[in-house]
Design an enzyme around this catalytic site. Structure first.
Site, PDB file in Angstrom:
ATOM      1  N   HIS A 215       0.872  -1.181   0.000  1.00 58.75           N
ATOM      2  CA  HIS A 215       0.000   0.000   0.000  1.00 58.75           C
ATOM      3  C   HIS A 215       0.905   1.226   0.000  1.00 58.75           C
ATOM      4  O   HIS A 215       1.668   1.445   0.944  1.00 58.75           O
ATOM      5  CB  HIS A 215      -0.899  -0.030   1.240  1.00 58.75           C
ATOM      6  CG  HIS A 215      -1.742   1.209   1.403  1.00 58.75           C
ATOM      7  ND1 HIS A 215      -3.118   1.187   1.393  1.00 58.75           N
ATOM      8  CD2 HIS A 215      -1.395   2.514   1.588  1.00 58.75           C
ATOM      9  CE1 HIS A 215      -3.579   2.413   1.554  1.00 58.75           C
ATOM     10  NE2 HIS A 215      -2.550   3.242   1.682  1.00 58.75           N
ATOM     11  N   GLU A 282      -4.482   6.997  -2.683  1.00 56.47           N
ATOM     12  CA  GLU A 282      -3.946   5.690  -2.281  1.00 56.47           C
ATOM     13  C   GLU A 282      -3.832   4.733  -3.470  1.00 56.47           C
ATOM     14  O   GLU A 282      -4.720   4.687  -4.321  1.00 56.47           O
ATOM     15  CB  GLU A 282      -4.859   5.058  -1.227  1.00 56.47           C
ATOM     16  CG  GLU A 282      -4.959   5.878   0.047  1.00 56.47           C
ATOM     17  CD  GLU A 282      -5.664   5.151   1.181  1.00 56.47           C
ATOM     18  OE1 GLU A 282      -5.345   5.437   2.336  1.00 56.47           O
ATOM     19  OE2 GLU A 282      -6.531   4.300   0.911  1.00 56.47           O
ATOM     20  N   ASN A 298      -8.536   9.955  -0.086  1.00 61.42           N
ATOM     21  CA  ASN A 298      -9.097  10.380   1.185  1.00 61.42           C
ATOM     22  C   ASN A 298      -9.044  11.897   1.281  1.00 61.42           C
ATOM     23  O   ASN A 298      -7.979  12.499   1.174  1.00 61.42           O
ATOM     24  CB  ASN A 298      -8.338   9.750   2.348  1.00 61.42           C
ATOM     25  CG  ASN A 298      -8.598   8.253   2.438  1.00 61.42           C
ATOM     26  OD1 ASN A 298      -9.731   7.819   2.265  1.00 61.42           O
ATOM     27  ND2 ASN A 298      -7.565   7.474   2.667  1.00 61.42           N
ATOM     28  N   ARG A 300      -9.096  14.316   3.513  1.00 63.09           N
ATOM     29  CA  ARG A 300      -8.918  14.830   4.879  1.00 63.09           C
ATOM     30  C   ARG A 300      -7.448  14.674   5.258  1.00 63.09           C
ATOM     31  O   ARG A 300      -6.678  14.073   4.512  1.00 63.09           O
ATOM     32  CB  ARG A 300      -9.749  14.002   5.844  1.00 63.09           C
ATOM     33  CG  ARG A 300      -9.443  12.520   5.681  1.00 63.09           C
ATOM     34  CD  ARG A 300     -10.041  11.653   6.735  1.00 63.09           C
ATOM     35  NE  ARG A 300     -10.158  10.271   6.312  1.00 63.09           N
ATOM     36  CZ  ARG A 300      -9.190   9.370   6.307  1.00 63.09           C
ATOM     37  NH1 ARG A 300      -7.973   9.693   6.718  1.00 63.09           N
ATOM     38  NH2 ARG A 300      -9.395   8.136   5.879  1.00 63.09           N
ATOM     39  N   VAL A 303      -4.240  10.009   9.544  1.00 62.56           N
ATOM     40  CA  VAL A 303      -3.580   9.682  10.810  1.00 62.56           C
ATOM     41  C   VAL A 303      -2.056   9.738  10.636  1.00 62.56           C
ATOM     42  O   VAL A 303      -1.334  10.258  11.476  1.00 62.56           O
ATOM     43  CB  VAL A 303      -4.009   8.269  11.294  1.00 62.56           C
ATOM     44  CG1 VAL A 303      -3.263   7.869  12.549  1.00 62.56           C
ATOM     45  CG2 VAL A 303      -5.506   8.199  11.516  1.00 62.56           C
ATOM     46  N   ARG A 345       1.318   3.304  15.473  1.00 59.95           N
ATOM     47  CA  ARG A 345       0.041   3.659  16.122  1.00 59.95           C
ATOM     48  C   ARG A 345      -0.073   2.873  17.421  1.00 59.95           C
ATOM     49  O   ARG A 345      -0.184   1.639  17.408  1.00 59.95           O
ATOM     50  CB  ARG A 345      -1.136   3.296  15.214  1.00 59.95           C
ATOM     51  CG  ARG A 345      -1.150   4.045  13.907  1.00 59.95           C
ATOM     52  CD  ARG A 345      -2.471   3.831  13.215  1.00 59.95           C
ATOM     53  NE  ARG A 345      -2.464   4.379  11.862  1.00 59.95           N
ATOM     54  CZ  ARG A 345      -3.549   4.545  11.133  1.00 59.95           C
ATOM     55  NH1 ARG A 345      -4.730   4.208  11.605  1.00 59.95           N
ATOM     56  NH2 ARG A 345      -3.470   5.040   9.913  1.00 59.95           N
TER      57      ARG A 345
HETATM   58  P1  ADP Z   1     -10.727   1.525   2.965  1.00 59.86           P
HETATM   59  O1  ADP Z   1     -11.372   2.694   2.303  1.00 59.86           O
HETATM   60  O2  ADP Z   1     -11.705   0.698   3.744  1.00 59.86           O
HETATM   61  O3  ADP Z   1      -9.484   1.863   3.708  1.00 59.86           O
HETATM   62  P2  ADP Z   1      -9.193   0.653   0.634  1.00 59.86           P
HETATM   63  O4  ADP Z   1      -9.817   0.518  -0.697  1.00 59.86           O
HETATM   64  O5  ADP Z   1      -8.353   1.862   0.886  1.00 59.86           O
HETATM   65  O6  ADP Z   1     -10.316   0.538   1.771  1.00 59.86           O
HETATM   66  O7  ADP Z   1      -8.329  -0.633   0.923  1.00 59.86           O
HETATM   67  C1  ADP Z   1      -7.750  -0.873   2.185  1.00 59.86           C
HETATM   68  C2  ADP Z   1      -6.811  -2.055   2.128  1.00 59.86           C
HETATM   69  O8  ADP Z   1      -7.496  -3.232   1.674  1.00 59.86           O
HETATM   70  C3  ADP Z   1      -5.659  -1.889   1.167  1.00 59.86           C
HETATM   71  O9  ADP Z   1      -4.591  -1.183   1.718  1.00 59.86           O
HETATM   72  C4  ADP Z   1      -5.302  -3.357   0.911  1.00 59.86           C
HETATM   73  O10 ADP Z   1      -4.603  -3.902   2.003  1.00 59.86           O
HETATM   74  C5  ADP Z   1      -6.648  -4.034   0.864  1.00 59.86           C
HETATM   75  N1  ADP Z   1      -7.184  -4.104  -0.510  1.00 59.86           N
HETATM   76  C6  ADP Z   1      -8.087  -3.283  -1.077  1.00 59.86           C
HETATM   77  N2  ADP Z   1      -8.320  -3.631  -2.362  1.00 59.86           N
HETATM   78  C7  ADP Z   1      -7.558  -4.700  -2.635  1.00 59.86           C
HETATM   79  C8  ADP Z   1      -7.341  -5.528  -3.798  1.00 59.86           C
HETATM   80  N3  ADP Z   1      -7.999  -5.339  -4.948  1.00 59.86           N
HETATM   81  N4  ADP Z   1      -6.446  -6.545  -3.702  1.00 59.86           N
HETATM   82  C9  ADP Z   1      -5.784  -6.768  -2.547  1.00 59.86           C
HETATM   83  N5  ADP Z   1      -5.945  -6.039  -1.424  1.00 59.86           N
HETATM   84  C10 ADP Z   1      -6.809  -5.017  -1.450  1.00 59.86           C
END
Ligand code: ADP
Length: 454
Positions: A215, A282, A298, A300, A303, A345
């Site tokens: 990520h 992201e 996001n 905002r 954290v 955190r």
């Molecule tokens: P949220 O808005 O709930 O934070 P995100 O879309 O930002 O959700 O995704 C959060 C986390 O979920 C990512 O950092 C990753 O770890 C996992 N994730 C989301 N989409 C995928 C995907 N297509 N494949 C693998 N992991 C994913």
């Protein structure tokens, strides 16, 4: 509109949040000469943000629905105190377009993007469509409300595993991984009804589930005059159940050409949604192919924003205020990155079960020294209430290289004492993570903690 018309002064602001982020914002306001009004629930009357603000107004009972999410009471607090702006922080009402709209309708400045922008990025399906149109890479799958039949077709095409996502989801909730057609048939209706119950919108879409991605996100600052700056990147691959635990800036996993492409994509997206203020774009990064894909923006302060501040020297919260006042973003287009920073955190949670473990702070020794920043609302004698997020503190460390960074982070954890009856923390969990070979060698990914049994 001319520049002079866009300039709006902020003399007094309501901080519509609690905990460490309220404290963080109040500190910057003091430095900017802006008066602060803390709002607090009955459970937070002895909170540090209440003590540090110039004025404080109780907005309701402990239940967040009746206090920190109570829009009329927050607006009243602004009216009573003669404030001219509202700072939302993260969580609570920070990304609620209706709240932003009501704030503005009451003649107050909302310190964040416009309600229109919040609406676009708050819906992950819409955001994905915008990314696609803007030429920003997205994860293979659907980019609209998807029926079970469509989901089955798409999954057949892109191959399992896939992930079902709620368009209105967030905070790591509303996602389900699916490994087979049978499972997709089973889980699709569940995902749909869960989305309806949790987010009031049953729109679900489907994506390829990437295996062990990283990520990586880009911090953006954008002013009202069209300048958009990528203020470095952060890697947040240490996650437990899709929730970030440790974040780092810059990412140790990408080379310069990839970083440049990432920044370019982030800026493209921010421009496509007319972004203003501080925001984060992201991405998931596939180390095998070297491809990255947009997941969401996001709207905002995040954290983990302090790691960016540590390596750039740019006060992101200060710029949130200055941008809202109509100032021109007076920082380089590509700010220089100095050294590395990492944030841990520290949560009030049981180290074995990860369930919240709040309680009174009876003994408190916080870390310090060179390259250390602690963002917290804790003080000795404070009682951590059970009603809110379990975040107690953020330990942020800086060092010129990754080895020193890791050693400093461990040193910081070693000297910390946060103790009280019933109060437990994840400090030992952080020590464990910092000592894993994968993290030390930057070979970690979003599934590492799960693979290790967490
Ligand atoms: P949220 O808005 O709930 O934070 P995100 O879309 O930002 O959700 O995704 C959060 C986390 O979920 C990512 O950092 C990753 O770890 C996992 N994730 C989301 N989409 C995928 C995907 N297509 N494949 C693998 N992991 C994913």
């Amino acid at each position: 509109m001319t520049d002079s018309l866009q300039r709006r002064d902020i003399k007094k602001v309501v901080i519509a949040n609690r905990g460490e982020i309220a404290v963080r914002a109040i500190r910057t306001c003091k430095e900017l000469g802006i008066k602060t009004v803390a709002v607090y629930s009955e459970a937070d009357k002895d909170s540090l943000h209440v003590m540090l603000a110039d004025e404080a107004i109780c907005i309701g009972p402990p239940n967040p629905q009746e206090s920190y999410l109570n829009i009329p009471n927050i607006i009243s607090a602004a009216e009573i105190t003669g404030a001219d702006a509202v700072y939302p922080g993260y969580g609570f009402l920070s990304e609620n377009p209706k709240f932003a709209e009501i704030v503005e309708a009451n003649g107050l400045i909302f310190i964040g993007p416009s309600p229109q922008t919040l609406r676009l990025i708050g819906n992950k399906v819409k955001a994905k469509q915008i990314a696609k149109r803007a030429g920003v890479p997205t994860i293979p799958g659907s980019a609209r409300r998807t029926t079970l039949e469509e989901a089955l077709d798409i999954a057949y095409e892109i191959g399992y595993p896939v992930i079902l996502k709620a368009a209105a989801g967030g905070g790591g909730r509303g996602m389900r991984v699916v490994y087979s057609e049978k499972e997709l048939r089973e889980k699709y209706p569940l995902a749909r009804s869960e989305a309806k119950v949790s987010f009031g919108d049953d729109t679900v879409y489907i994506e390829k589930f990437l295996l062990n991605p990283k990520h990586i996100e880009v911090q953006i600052l954008a002013d009202m005059h069209g300048k958009v700056v990528p203020v470095g990147d952060r890697e947040c691959s240490i996650q437990r159940r899709h929730q970030k635990v440790i974040e780092e800036a810059p990412s140790p996993s990408i080379d310069t050409p990839t970083r440049e492409k990432l920044y370019e994509a982030a800026v493209k997206f921010a421009k496509a949604v007319n972004y203003q203020g501080a925001g984060t774009v992201e991405f998931l990064y596939d180390t095998q192919s070297g491809n990255f894909y947009f997941i969401e923006m996001n709207g905002r302060i995040q954290v983990e924003h302090p790691v960016t501040e540590m390596v750039t020297g740019i006060d992101l919260v200060k710029w949130q205020f200055l941008i809202a006042m109509g100032e021109k973003l007076d920082i380089p287009l590509y700010p220089q990155i100095n050294g590395m920073a990492l944030e841990m955190r520290i949560n009030a949670e049981d180290p074995r079960t990860f369930t919240p473990a709040p309680g009174p702070v009876e003994r408190l020794i916080l870390p310090g020294g060179f390259g250390v920043r602690v963002d917290t609302h804790l003080y000795q004698g404070y009682k951590v209430p059970p009603f809110y997020d379990s975040l107690l503190a953020k330990f942020i460390v800086w060092a010129p290289n990754r080895e020193e960074l890791m050693n400093r982070a461990l040193r910081v954890l070693d000297e910390t004492v946060i103790e009280g009856t019933g109060l437990k923390t994840n400090i030992e969990f952080h020590k464990f993570i910092l000592q894993t070979k994968e993290f030390r060698e930057a070979k970690h990914h979003v599934k590492l903690l799960e693979e290790l049994g967490y």
